[in-house]
Scaffold this motif. Structure first.
Motif, PDB file in Angstrom:
ATOM      1  N   GLU A 719      45.177   6.444  42.883  1.00 12.62           N
ATOM      2  CA  GLU A 719      43.724   6.494  42.998  1.00 12.62           C
ATOM      3  C   GLU A 719      43.363   6.931  44.413  1.00 12.62           C
ATOM      4  N   ALA A 720      43.581   8.201  44.696  1.00  9.44           N
ATOM      5  CA  ALA A 720      43.340   8.726  46.031  1.00  9.44           C
ATOM      6  C   ALA A 720      41.854   8.716  46.354  1.00  9.44           C
ATOM      7  N   PRO A 721      41.479   8.308  47.585  1.00 13.24           N
ATOM      8  CA  PRO A 721      40.074   8.352  47.990  1.00 13.24           C
ATOM      9  C   PRO A 721      39.550   9.798  48.013  1.00 13.24           C
ATOM     10  N   ASP A 722      38.249   9.923  47.976  1.00 14.04           N
ATOM     11  CA  ASP A 722      37.639  11.249  47.932  1.00 14.04           C
ATOM     12  C   ASP A 722      37.953  12.097  49.154  1.00 14.04           C
ATOM     13  N   PHE A 723      38.113  11.464  50.342  1.00 22.42           N
ATOM     14  CA  PHE A 723      38.331  12.273  51.542  1.00 22.42           C
ATOM     15  C   PHE A 723      39.624  13.077  51.456  1.00 22.42           C
ATOM     16  N   CYS A 724      40.543  12.616  50.597  1.00 25.55           N
ATOM     17  CA  CYS A 724      41.824  13.315  50.468  1.00 25.55           C
ATOM     18  C   CYS A 724      41.639  14.717  49.875  1.00 25.55           C
ATOM     19  N   SER A 725      40.626  14.878  49.032  1.00 27.31           N
ATOM     20  CA  SER A 725      40.384  16.183  48.416  1.00 27.31           C
ATOM     21  C   SER A 725      39.331  16.997  49.150  1.00 27.31           C
ATOM     22  N   ASP A 726      38.792  16.432  50.223  1.00 23.89           N
ATOM     23  CA  ASP A 726      37.879  17.170  51.088  1.00 23.89           C
ATOM     24  C   ASP A 726      38.727  17.801  52.182  1.00 23.89           C
ATOM     25  N   SER A 727      39.008  19.076  52.045  1.00 26.43           N
ATOM     26  CA  SER A 727      39.973  19.722  52.924  1.00 26.43           C
ATOM     27  C   SER A 727      39.574  19.641  54.392  1.00 26.43           C
ATOM     28  N   THR A 728      38.281  19.726  54.672  1.00 23.64           N
ATOM     29  CA  THR A 728      37.835  19.669  56.070  1.00 23.64           C
ATOM     30  C   THR A 728      38.107  18.299  56.670  1.00 23.64           C
ATOM     31  N   VAL A 729      37.738  17.251  55.950  1.00 23.30           N
ATOM     32  CA  VAL A 729      37.933  15.896  56.463  1.00 23.30           C
ATOM     33  C   VAL A 729      39.417  15.543  56.516  1.00 23.30           C
ATOM     34  N   TYR A 730      40.139  15.843  55.455  1.00 23.73           N
ATOM     35  CA  TYR A 730      41.565  15.505  55.437  1.00 23.73           C
ATOM     36  C   TYR A 730      42.290  16.189  56.590  1.00 23.73           C
ATOM     37  N   THR A 731      41.997  17.468  56.798  1.00 20.17           N
ATOM     38  CA  THR A 731      42.642  18.207  57.889  1.00 20.17           C
ATOM     39  C   THR A 731      42.286  17.596  59.239  1.00 20.17           C
ATOM     40  N   ASN A 732      41.060  17.157  59.382  1.00 26.71           N
ATOM     41  CA  ASN A 732      40.609  16.536  60.623  1.00 26.71           C
ATOM     42  C   ASN A 732      41.341  15.219  60.880  1.00 26.71           C
ATOM     43  N   VAL A 733      41.454  14.394  59.842  1.00 32.78           N
ATOM     44  CA  VAL A 733      42.140  13.106  59.986  1.00 32.78           C
ATOM     45  C   VAL A 733      43.622  13.328  60.284  1.00 32.78           C
ATOM     46  N   LEU A 734      44.231  14.268  59.607  1.00 30.80           N
ATOM     47  CA  LEU A 734      45.642  14.570  59.848  1.00 30.80           C
ATOM     48  C   LEU A 734      45.847  15.064  61.277  1.00 30.80           C
ATOM     49  N   ALA A 735      44.953  15.918  61.750  1.00 31.14           N
ATOM     50  CA  ALA A 735      45.051  16.428  63.117  1.00 31.14           C
ATOM     51  C   ALA A 735      44.870  15.310  64.131  1.00 31.14           C
ATOM     52  N   ALA A 736      43.944  14.395  63.837  1.00 32.77           N
ATOM     53  CA  ALA A 736      43.718  13.269  64.742  1.00 32.77           C
ATOM     54  C   ALA A 736      44.950  12.368  64.812  1.00 32.77           C
ATOM     55  N   TYR A 737      45.559  12.127  63.650  1.00 34.40           N
ATOM     56  CA  TYR A 737      46.782  11.311  63.608  1.00 34.40           C
ATOM     57  C   TYR A 737      47.850  11.920  64.495  1.00 34.40           C
ATOM     58  N   ASN A 738      48.072  13.210  64.378  1.00 34.25           N
ATOM     59  CA  ASN A 738      49.125  13.860  65.161  1.00 34.25           C
ATOM     60  C   ASN A 738      48.744  14.011  66.631  1.00 34.25           C
ATOM     61  N   HIS A 739      47.463  14.221  66.909  1.00 34.20           N
ATOM     62  CA  HIS A 739      47.030  14.255  68.304  1.00 34.20           C
ATOM     63  C   HIS A 739      47.269  12.897  68.962  1.00 34.20           C
ATOM     64  N   LEU A 740      46.925  11.827  68.250  1.00 33.31           N
ATOM     65  CA  LEU A 740      47.148  10.491  68.792  1.00 33.31           C
ATOM     66  C   LEU A 740      48.619  10.268  69.072  1.00 33.31           C
ATOM     67  N   TRP A 741      49.475  10.691  68.153  1.00 32.30           N
ATOM     68  CA  TRP A 741      50.907  10.500  68.377  1.00 32.30           C
ATOM     69  C   TRP A 741      51.421  11.361  69.527  1.00 32.30           C
ATOM     70  N   ASP A 742      50.858  12.531  69.708  1.00 38.90           N
ATOM     71  CA  ASP A 742      51.242  13.345  70.861  1.00 38.90           C
ATOM     72  C   ASP A 742      50.921  12.613  72.165  1.00 38.90           C
ATOM     73  N   VAL A 743      49.749  11.977  72.212  1.00 38.52           N
ATOM     74  CA  VAL A 743      49.351  11.225  73.398  1.00 38.52           C
ATOM     75  C   VAL A 743      50.246  10.007  73.584  1.00 38.52           C
ATOM     76  N   ILE A 744      50.540   9.305  72.478  1.00 32.71           N
ATOM     77  CA  ILE A 744      51.412   8.132  72.548  1.00 32.71           C
ATOM     78  C   ILE A 744      52.778   8.513  73.092  1.00 32.71           C
ATOM     79  N   GLU A 745      53.360   9.549  72.549  1.00 32.41           N
ATOM     80  CA  GLU A 745      54.694   9.953  72.968  1.00 32.41           C
ATOM     81  C   GLU A 745      54.722  10.449  74.409  1.00 32.41           C
ATOM     82  N   ALA A 746      53.627  11.069  74.852  1.00 26.39           N
ATOM     83  CA  ALA A 746      53.561  11.541  76.230  1.00 26.39           C
ATOM     84  C   ALA A 746      53.494  10.386  77.228  1.00 26.39           C
ATOM     85  N   ASN A 747      53.100   9.211  76.750  1.00 25.18           N
ATOM     86  CA  ASN A 747      52.969   8.049  77.624  1.00 25.18           C
ATOM     87  C   ASN A 747      53.974   6.952  77.292  1.00 25.18           C
ATOM     88  N   ALA A 748      55.093   7.350  76.705  1.00 25.68           N
ATOM     89  CA  ALA A 748      56.107   6.389  76.273  1.00 25.68           C
ATOM     90  C   ALA A 748      56.533   5.407  77.365  1.00 25.68           C
TER      91      ALA A 748
END
Length: 804
Positions: A719-748
């Protein structure tokens, strides 16, 4: 590497202390060094070993040792002397005495200039030593020479503040000098004797401390870490009952001992300085002056000890590999983990904090040990033992040891009984999710449920004799009662939200003076923690918990839905694009740090949720962008699709945007951004030197990363939430997740510390310890702990490479 004991410290190779012939004719030559026969033995003409407690220590290659604690075999130290050891110890008994630890001590050195942190744990005690020595770029108004020892047992410690005899700040530096290998600390264990008031052995550490110039010991404090914190973080408070009890004594070996009998009239803390190479210590009344040179420093106390969990004991079987993969963090986790409780942080918070331990458990549970005597049960039992049985509140911070006796005496009560503070409202709402995760979702927890909840409280927090089941019920009843008004038809008003307790200015994790801007109604508590706790009560009730209230499996779920669906609206802030651009431009100029406004990045309205309602300066809503969205993402699976889509998209936008437009900086995700407040008070109160200002905390990054992973993970479910099929929002959330991890790893390198800040120089943000910055006006500087329990959660929170 074999560990050091008390005597291992004193591996003073003669060639390391070269000096001209001494004026003192009593000093004898040993190689290039000179010594007193009452203090040392010279082996092989050039190697000194100390005489300790009247007994000479023996040489073993490049080490010195006490034969009752060690043996020497083939020029290597061995534990528990046996008949196979060298002839110098061949007559020792082969039996293990209480003075011998059969396991290798755990040691660690963590550098965070101007602070050097050393850890030493063995079967007798756990110890942290912090050496503060000003650096060339240190602010000398807040950084000065200091030697501190902190003990988890009793939240106890000693500290000595020094100043240069020359009177010129910045000229005095102190450092620990290594004995053998790279570890300068050695354990002290002295069995109780007939003069002991406590009947407990004296334990602690000893080391060599070097002063590069002559020094004066200006302020000693012995007893409680809380007393030390009151001095370092308050307006330099010194408690007469504590300070006046310090006895300063010159010793026959040319040294000085400072001793204090605790207010319990049983426990004694001591620290001493002894000159091993002829340096002079002058004692005049309570003033202690030390020549430049190296001294033997020892700190001990005789208080009941905790049972430390080793790295292998604190981790579950599946996570043992972390010990070799990440020895730094697992060693720190072990130092903070005990079968009685988990501790919040080293050195300032070496005791129980309810919120800290439960947030840590929520994030760390995938790697923590389970079952009787485990890390998981240590957290839950510690919370239940300290619960307020009168109203169901969860203890925020315990008061134990000498500080507990002191507070009791302030109330005209002569007692050593511990106490608890219950001013935090957020802490109440973590217990139910923690219980659900373990007792419903873990096979081990399910098997332990009956025995665990039948356990009766035994600690002196007022719950003796009550079962853990009864205590958990008291907390659940509080949550159901306080949430009912808002959940009723027509009850969705600000008045029915959860408020701070009367008379308190803090109540959740941003527990500093301006943390939530004086607000009475916190964002995280009302929009995430309350509905999460209610969801857990419903789940627990459905599985037979809280038999007294069988209706809760339905009622709690209904309450949760209302709280989950209708609380965000009170905190939402929408700033039109043009206004947002002007606000960040104005803020950038007012803040004065020199960074660019990044206003061109604002291409649409800015949306976020404020920190709290009903704040200072007649602010109905505290308009500070923040990281507390992470609680909803991590703890809840919300179901109103339009609301969820907008919420995850808003959070993603704010994480991706650079400060001051959003929360992102090269040094980490800031926990607060006041750029959109539109009032001068915002730039003044949320600064880069404020404890909860425009600074970086490790654990919100971990919870945000885990929360985003949870929400993105729902997209692959049935039962996937609606944002999963909204390509703009999903792409934004995915990009934010990876941006956050880039920052985390840079400050290990910084992730395990409590909190850090930044400077903006040469057109870039750079890391800086929070405690090295001047404090906000009217406040004391805040020194960050080098290790914080909830900052170790990246042991369990990792990047999902399938989302990369």
């Amino acid at each position: 590497m074999l560990p050091s004991s008390l005597c291992l410290l004193f591996t003073l190779l003669a060639r390391a202390f070269c000096s001209p012939p001494p004026a003192n004719k009593a000093l004898l030559p040993c190689g290039d060094a000179y010594y007193l026969q009452a203090q040392y033995t010279c082996y092989d003409g050039d190697f000194l070993c100390p005489i300790f407690n009247g007994e000479p220590t023996l040489r073993c290659e490049d080490a010195c040792y006490e034969p009752k604690m060690y043996g020497c075999d083939n020029d290597e130290l061995i534990y528990s002397p046996s008949s196979t050891a060298s002839s110098s110890v061949s007559t020792m008994s082969t039996s293990t005495s209480p003075a011998i630890c059969t396991q290798t001590p755990t040691t660690q050195h963590l550098s965070d200039p101007p602070y050097e942190n050393y850890f030493y744990s063995d079967c007798h005690s756990a110890n942290q030593v912090v050496v503060t020595s000003p650096q060339p770029d240190s602010n000398l108004t807040i950084i000065g020479p200091r030697l501190l020892v902190a003990w988890p047992a009793g939240n106890s410690g000693v500290v000595a503040f020094f100043s240069p005899q020359s009177g010129v700040n910045g000229t005095l530096g102190i450092e620990l000098v290594n004995g053998t290998g790279s570890q300068p600390l050695s354990a002290v264990y002295l069995p109780a004797n007939s003069s002991s008031l406590s009947g407990k052995p004296r334990v602690g550490v000893s080391t060599l401390v070097h002063f590069n110039a002559s020094a004066v010991l200006t302020v000693p404090i012995l007893g409680s870490i809380r007393t030390i914190r009151d001095f370092t973080e308050g307006p330099s408070i010194l408690v007469p009952e504590v300070q006046d009890a310090i006895v300063v004594s010159a010793t026959a070996d040319g040294g000085v001992t400072l001793a204090r009998l605790w207010l319990d009239n049983v426990t004694t803390t001591e620290m001493s300085f002894v000159p091993p190479d002829g340096e002079a210590i002058t004692v005049s009344n309570q003033t202690i002056a030390l020549d430049a040179g190296t001294y033997i420093f020892t700190a001990t106390f005789d208080y009941p000890q905790l049972t430390q969990l080793s790295a292998s004991e604190v981790l579950n079987d599946q996570s043992q590999g972390l010990i070799t993969q990440d020895p730094d963090q697992t060693t720190s986790l072990s130092f903070l983990s005990y079968s009685e409780k988990l501790l919040a942080g080293a050195w300032r918070f070496l005791t129980y904090f309810g919120r800290d331990s439960m947030i840590s458990l929520l994030l760390l549970q995938p790697v923590l040990s389970e079952g009787e005597g485990s890390a998981v049960e240590a957290v839950i039992s510690a919370v239940l033992e300290r619960l307020n049985r009168k109203d169901g509140s969860v203890c925020h911070e315990e008061t134990i040891g000498d500080y507990a006796t002191y507070l009791n005496l302030q109330d005209n009560v002569t007692s050593t009984a511990p106490g608890c503070t219950y001013q935090m409202i957020d802490t109440d709402y973590y217990l139910m999710p923690v219980m659900q995760n373990y007792f419903l979702k873990s096979a081990v927890g399910q098997s332990r449920s009956s025995d665990f909840f039948a356990t009766k409280a035994t600690l002196e927090f007022g719950n003796e004799g009550l079962t853990y089941a009864q205590l958990a019920l008291i907390n659940a009843e509080k949550i159901m009662s306080t949430s009912a008004g808002y959940a009723q038809a027509g009850g969705q008003t600000e008045a029915n939200l959860i408020h701070l307790k009367d008379g308190q200015i803090v109540g959740q994790w941003r527990d500093s003076t301006y943390g939530i801007g004086g607000g009475r109604i916190p964002y995280d508590v009302n929009t995430a923690l309350v509905p999460a706790a209610l969801r857990s009560i419903a789940a627990l009730s459905a599985q037979g918990f809280f038999a007294e209230h069988p209706e809760w499996n339905v009622t709690a779920a209904e309450y949760a839905q209302v709280w989950e669906d209708s609380t965000l609206q009170f905190f939402e802030v929408t700033v039109p694009q043009a206004e947002a651009q002007q606000l960040v431009t104005n803020y950038t100029a007012a803040a004065g740090y020199g960074f660019p406004s990044q206003a061109d990045n604002i291409t649409s309205d800015i949306v976020y949720h404020g920190l709290s309602l009903d704040g200072n300066n007649d602010q109905p809503l505290i308009k500070v962008m923040n990281t507390d969205d992470c609680f909803r993402h991590f703890l809840l699976n919300t179901t109103i699709q339009t609301q969820l889509t907008a919420f995850v998209n808003q959070t993603a936008n704010n994480i991706r945007q650079p400060f001051p437009v959003g929360l992102s900086t090269p040094v980490g995700m800031l926990v607060a951004n006041p750029a959109y407040g539109g009032d001068a008070v915002y730039a003044a109160n949320w600064t880069n030197n404020a404890y909860h200002g425009t600074v970086v905390w490790s654990w919100p990054m971990a919870m945000m990363a885990a929360g985003f992973q949870r929400q993105l993970g729902r997209c692959s479910g049935g039962e996937a939430p609606d944002f999963c099929s909204d390509s703009t929002v999903y792409t934004n959330v995915l990009a934010a997740y990876n941006h956050l991890w880039d920052v985390i790893e840079a400050n290990a390198p910084n992730l395990s510390t409590e909190v850090w800040s930044w400077r903006y120089l040469n057109d870039e943000f750079s890391f800086v310890p929070l405690g090295s910055l001047p404090p906000p006006p009217g406040l004391s500087p805040t020194e960050s702990d080098i290790r914080q329990l909830w900052s170790l959660t990246f042991l369990a929170v990792g990047r999902d490479m399938s989302l990369w």
